[in-house]
Design a protein around this motif. Structure first.
Motif, PDB file in Angstrom:
ATOM      1  N   LEU A  48       0.815  -1.209   0.000  1.00  0.00           N
ATOM      2  CA  LEU A  48       0.000   0.000   0.000  1.00  0.00           C
ATOM      3  C   LEU A  48       0.854   1.265   0.000  1.00  0.00           C
ATOM      4  O   LEU A  48       0.497   2.262  -0.632  1.00  0.00           O
ATOM      5  N   ILE A  49       1.975   1.228   0.692  1.00  0.00           N
ATOM      6  CA  ILE A  49       2.859   2.401   0.735  1.00  0.00           C
ATOM      7  C   ILE A  49       3.383   2.712  -0.667  1.00  0.00           C
ATOM      8  O   ILE A  49       3.431   3.875  -1.094  1.00  0.00           O
ATOM      9  N   HIS A  50       3.769   1.668  -1.412  1.00  0.00           N
ATOM     10  CA  HIS A  50       4.221   1.881  -2.790  1.00  0.00           C
ATOM     11  C   HIS A  50       3.074   2.394  -3.655  1.00  0.00           C
ATOM     12  O   HIS A  50       3.272   3.269  -4.515  1.00  0.00           O
ATOM     13  N   GLN A  51       1.875   1.862  -3.411  1.00  0.00           N
ATOM     14  CA  GLN A  51       0.720   2.309  -4.185  1.00  0.00           C
ATOM     15  C   GLN A  51       0.402   3.769  -3.885  1.00  0.00           C
ATOM     16  O   GLN A  51       0.077   4.544  -4.798  1.00  0.00           O
ATOM     17  N   ILE A  52       0.486   4.155  -2.615  1.00  0.00           N
ATOM     18  CA  ILE A  52       0.218   5.544  -2.238  1.00  0.00           C
ATOM     19  C   ILE A  52       1.204   6.484  -2.917  1.00  0.00           C
ATOM     20  O   ILE A  52       0.841   7.565  -3.378  1.00  0.00           O
ATOM     21  N   GLU A  53       2.468   6.062  -2.993  1.00  0.00           N
ATOM     22  CA  GLU A  53       3.480   6.899  -3.650  1.00  0.00           C
ATOM     23  C   GLU A  53       3.169   7.044  -5.144  1.00  0.00           C
ATOM     24  O   GLU A  53       3.294   8.142  -5.703  1.00  0.00           O
ATOM     25  N   ASP A  54       2.729   5.945  -5.783  1.00  0.00           N
ATOM     26  CA  ASP A  54       2.335   6.035  -7.197  1.00  0.00           C
ATOM     27  C   ASP A  54       1.122   6.946  -7.359  1.00  0.00           C
ATOM     28  O   ASP A  54       1.061   7.762  -8.290  1.00  0.00           O
ATOM     29  N   ASP A  55       0.151   6.812  -6.434  1.00  0.00           N
ATOM     30  CA  ASP A  55      -1.037   7.668  -6.479  1.00  0.00           C
ATOM     31  C   ASP A  55      -0.651   9.132  -6.313  1.00  0.00           C
ATOM     32  O   ASP A  55      -1.207  10.017  -6.978  1.00  0.00           O
ATOM     33  N   ARG A  56       0.289   9.375  -5.404  1.00  0.00           N
ATOM     34  CA  ARG A  56       0.718  10.759  -5.151  1.00  0.00           C
ATOM     35  C   ARG A  56       1.358  11.373  -6.393  1.00  0.00           C
ATOM     36  O   ARG A  56       1.112  12.541  -6.723  1.00  0.00           O
ATOM     37  N   ARG A  57       2.173  10.583  -7.076  1.00  0.00           N
ATOM     38  CA  ARG A  57       2.825  11.087  -8.291  1.00  0.00           C
ATOM     39  C   ARG A  57       1.781  11.433  -9.361  1.00  0.00           C
ATOM     40  O   ARG A  57       1.906  12.450 -10.056  1.00  0.00           O
ATOM     41  N   ARG A  58       0.765  10.553  -9.499  1.00  0.00           N
ATOM     42  CA  ARG A  58      -0.287  10.836 -10.482  1.00  0.00           C
ATOM     43  C   ARG A  58      -1.040  12.112 -10.125  1.00  0.00           C
ATOM     44  O   ARG A  58      -1.343  12.936 -10.990  1.00  0.00           O
ATOM     45  N   SER A  59      -1.348  12.272  -8.831  1.00  0.00           N
ATOM     46  CA  SER A  59      -2.065  13.475  -8.393  1.00  0.00           C
ATOM     47  C   SER A  59      -1.230  14.726  -8.642  1.00  0.00           C
ATOM     48  O   SER A  59      -1.760  15.777  -9.051  1.00  0.00           O
ATOM     49  N   GLU A  60       0.058  14.624  -8.386  1.00  0.00           N
ATOM     50  CA  GLU A  60       0.954  15.762  -8.612  1.00  0.00           C
ATOM     51  C   GLU A  60       0.999  16.113 -10.097  1.00  0.00           C
ATOM     52  O   GLU A  60       0.987  17.290 -10.479  1.00  0.00           O
ATOM     53  N   ASN A  61       1.023  15.087 -10.935  1.00  0.00           N
ATOM     54  CA  ASN A  61       1.022  15.301 -12.378  1.00  0.00           C
ATOM     55  C   ASN A  61      -0.297  15.930 -12.836  1.00  0.00           C
ATOM     56  O   ASN A  61      -0.318  16.808 -13.712  1.00  0.00           O
ATOM     57  N   ASP A  62      -1.397  15.478 -12.222  1.00  0.00           N
ATOM     58  CA  ASP A  62      -2.711  16.057 -12.539  1.00  0.00           C
ATOM     59  C   ASP A  62      -2.736  17.548 -12.241  1.00  0.00           C
ATOM     60  O   ASP A  62      -3.240  18.349 -13.045  1.00  0.00           O
ATOM     61  N   ILE A  63      -2.206  17.917 -11.079  1.00  0.00           N
ATOM     62  CA  ILE A  63      -2.197  19.328 -10.682  1.00  0.00           C
ATOM     63  C   ILE A  63      -1.373  20.153 -11.667  1.00  0.00           C
ATOM     64  O   ILE A  63      -1.779  21.253 -12.088  1.00  0.00           O
ATOM     65  N   ASN A  64      -0.211  19.625 -12.067  1.00  0.00           N
ATOM     66  CA  ASN A  64       0.638  20.339 -13.031  1.00  0.00           C
ATOM     67  C   ASN A  64      -0.067  20.494 -14.373  1.00  0.00           C
ATOM     68  O   ASN A  64       0.025  21.556 -15.026  1.00  0.00           O
ATOM     69  N   ASN A  65      -0.777  19.447 -14.791  1.00  0.00           N
ATOM     70  CA  ASN A  65      -1.511  19.523 -16.064  1.00  0.00           C
ATOM     71  C   ASN A  65      -2.624  20.570 -15.997  1.00  0.00           C
ATOM     72  O   ASN A  65      -2.861  21.306 -16.964  1.00  0.00           O
ATOM     73  N   ILE A  66      -3.309  20.633 -14.844  1.00  0.00           N
ATOM     74  CA  ILE A  66      -4.380  21.626 -14.692  1.00  0.00           C
ATOM     75  C   ILE A  66      -3.814  23.033 -14.738  1.00  0.00           C
ATOM     76  O   ILE A  66      -4.370  23.930 -15.397  1.00  0.00           O
ATOM     77  N   ILE A  67      -2.693  23.240 -14.046  1.00  0.00           N
ATOM     78  CA  ILE A  67      -2.064  24.573 -14.036  1.00  0.00           C
ATOM     79  C   ILE A  67      -1.644  24.979 -15.447  1.00  0.00           C
ATOM     80  O   ILE A  67      -1.888  26.114 -15.894  1.00  0.00           O
ATOM     81  N   ARG A  68      -1.012  24.038 -16.175  1.00  0.00           N
ATOM     82  CA  ARG A  68      -0.588  24.344 -17.544  1.00  0.00           C
ATOM     83  C   ARG A  68      -1.802  24.610 -18.445  1.00  0.00           C
ATOM     84  O   ARG A  68      -1.767  25.492 -19.315  1.00  0.00           O
ATOM     85  N   GLY A  69      -2.872  23.834 -18.221  1.00  0.00           N
ATOM     86  CA  GLY A  69      -4.082  24.025 -19.018  1.00  0.00           C
ATOM     87  C   GLY A  69      -4.702  25.387 -18.781  1.00  0.00           C
ATOM     88  O   GLY A  69      -5.187  26.045 -19.717  1.00  0.00           O
ATOM     89  N   GLN A  70      -4.710  25.837 -17.519  1.00  0.00           N
ATOM     90  CA  GLN A  70      -5.255  27.162 -17.203  1.00  0.00           C
ATOM     91  C   GLN A  70      -4.407  28.263 -17.830  1.00  0.00           C
ATOM     92  O   GLN A  70      -4.931  29.245 -18.359  1.00  0.00           O
ATOM     93  N   GLN A  71      -3.079  28.080 -17.765  1.00  0.00           N
ATOM     94  CA  GLN A  71      -2.177  29.088 -18.326  1.00  0.00           C
ATOM     95  C   GLN A  71      -2.299  29.155 -19.847  1.00  0.00           C
ATOM     96  O   GLN A  71      -2.111  30.214 -20.452  1.00  0.00           O
ATOM     97  N   ALA A  72      -2.609  28.000 -20.476  1.00  0.00           N
ATOM     98  CA  ALA A  72      -2.743  27.959 -21.938  1.00  0.00           C
ATOM     99  C   ALA A  72      -4.157  28.284 -22.404  1.00  0.00           C
ATOM    100  O   ALA A  72      -4.431  28.229 -23.615  1.00  0.00           O
ATOM    101  N   ASN A  73      -5.045  28.619 -21.451  1.00  0.00           N
ATOM    102  CA  ASN A  73      -6.429  28.937 -21.772  1.00  0.00           C
ATOM    103  C   ASN A  73      -7.104  27.834 -22.590  1.00  0.00           C
ATOM    104  O   ASN A  73      -7.718  28.076 -23.642  1.00  0.00           O
TER     105      ASN A  73
END
Length: 291
Positions: A22-47
């Motif tokens: 589960l600890i390894h899974q949580i770390e993978d989940d965290r990376r995906r969530s972090e990537n999601d946030i970065n994609n949202i920020i880039r999407g907002q900046q690119a309108n």
């Protein structure tokens, strides 16, 4: 059926194996969530067009839900391990296999018990359950064997004191608890009425999501005086601001002009609803100068 040392070890090993996964899974989940946030920020900046941006938000939400689920499952596994170890400890105690613990080490265990108490983090709209933070137990609640409670006992001079105790058993026919003083130097057994027992919280309330489940500033409470196993009257001076914080309380102390000592930190686990004794309105022995 009693839990043998062999079966306890096997169950703990199984849960530790699952916990590692589960600890390894949580770390993978965290990376995906972090990537999601970065994609949202880039999407907002690119309108980005609303439909595409909405899709990014939806993906981020789904991954965040998965990360939360993995984290909650891991916490459940940790609690299961604690329960197994506690069951073995109770069995050893009942069998007469008691390990001598120095007072300093014992006080450290009391502190660690408070720090590692499970943290309740509510979901949107979820109600805080009884025995979480300042939420008291239901009137029909019966504390389990091995649970810690505040117990009102009489000393040799008939003075009443609230002490930290552990439930040995509940005597159903008598509607009374059989408890043992957790102080290693005492280990006295007491049979007490339910009204002389206050179950301690089983979970900490998260100040950031469930602040309403904490005692308000200025509330009269019973609090465990630091480095002792006795509860005394106190007033809440400052609330925890994060999950790691303690309360700050003012203990009654007649040696001070206003009747209260300087603020001291006390963990959520050991701050409970005030209940006066028969002799006046003092909790424990009243003033902490006797602690």
């Amino acid at each position: 059926m009693p839990l043998t040392a062999e079966s306890a070890t096997q169950q703990i090993e199984e849960r530790l194996k699952e916990l590692r996964r589960l600890i390894h899974q949580i770390e993978d989940d965290r990376r995906r969530s972090e990537n999601d946030i970065n994609n949202i920020i880039r999407g907002q900046q690119a309108n980005l067009a609303p439909p595409k941006l909405k899709a990014l938000y939806k993906s981020g939400l789904q991954d965040a839900i998965q990360e939360e689920a993995s984290t909650r499952t891991a916490l459940e596994k940790i609690q299961e391990i604690r329960n197994i170890r506690n069951e073995r400890r109770i069995q050893a105690r009942d069998a007469g296999n008691k390990e001598a613990i120095r007072r300093g080490a014992h006080m450290k265990m009391v502190q660690i018990s408070a720090q590692t108490l499970p943290l309740f983090v509510s979901k949107p709209g979820e109600k805080v359950p009884p025995l979480c933070g300042a939420i008291p137990a239901d009137s029909s609640y019966i504390a389990k064997v091995g649970d810690n409670v505040a117990a009102l006992v009489k000393s040799v001079d008939e003075e009443e004191n609230w002490i930290l105790a552990e439930v040995v058993q509940f005597l159903t026919r008598q509607n009374k608890y059989d408890v043992i003083d957790i102080d290693e130097e005492q280990k006295d057994r007491h049979v007490l009425s339910k009204r002389n027992i206050i179950p301690l919280p089983l979970m900490r309330a998260n100040p950031e999501t469930d602040g309403h489940a904490l005692f308000s500033k200025g509330t009269m409470v019973l609090a465990l005086y630091p480095r002792t196993t006795c509860f005394y009257n106190a007033i809440v001076h400052k609330l925890p601001e994060t999950a790691k914080d303690d309360y700050e309380v003012l203990f009654e102390d007649s040696s001070y002009s206003d009747g209260y000592a300087e603020p001291l930190p006390v963990a959520q686990r050991y701050v409970i609803t005030y209940r006066p004794t028969k002799k006046g309105s003092n909790g424990g022995s009243g003033s902490v100068s006797s602690a």
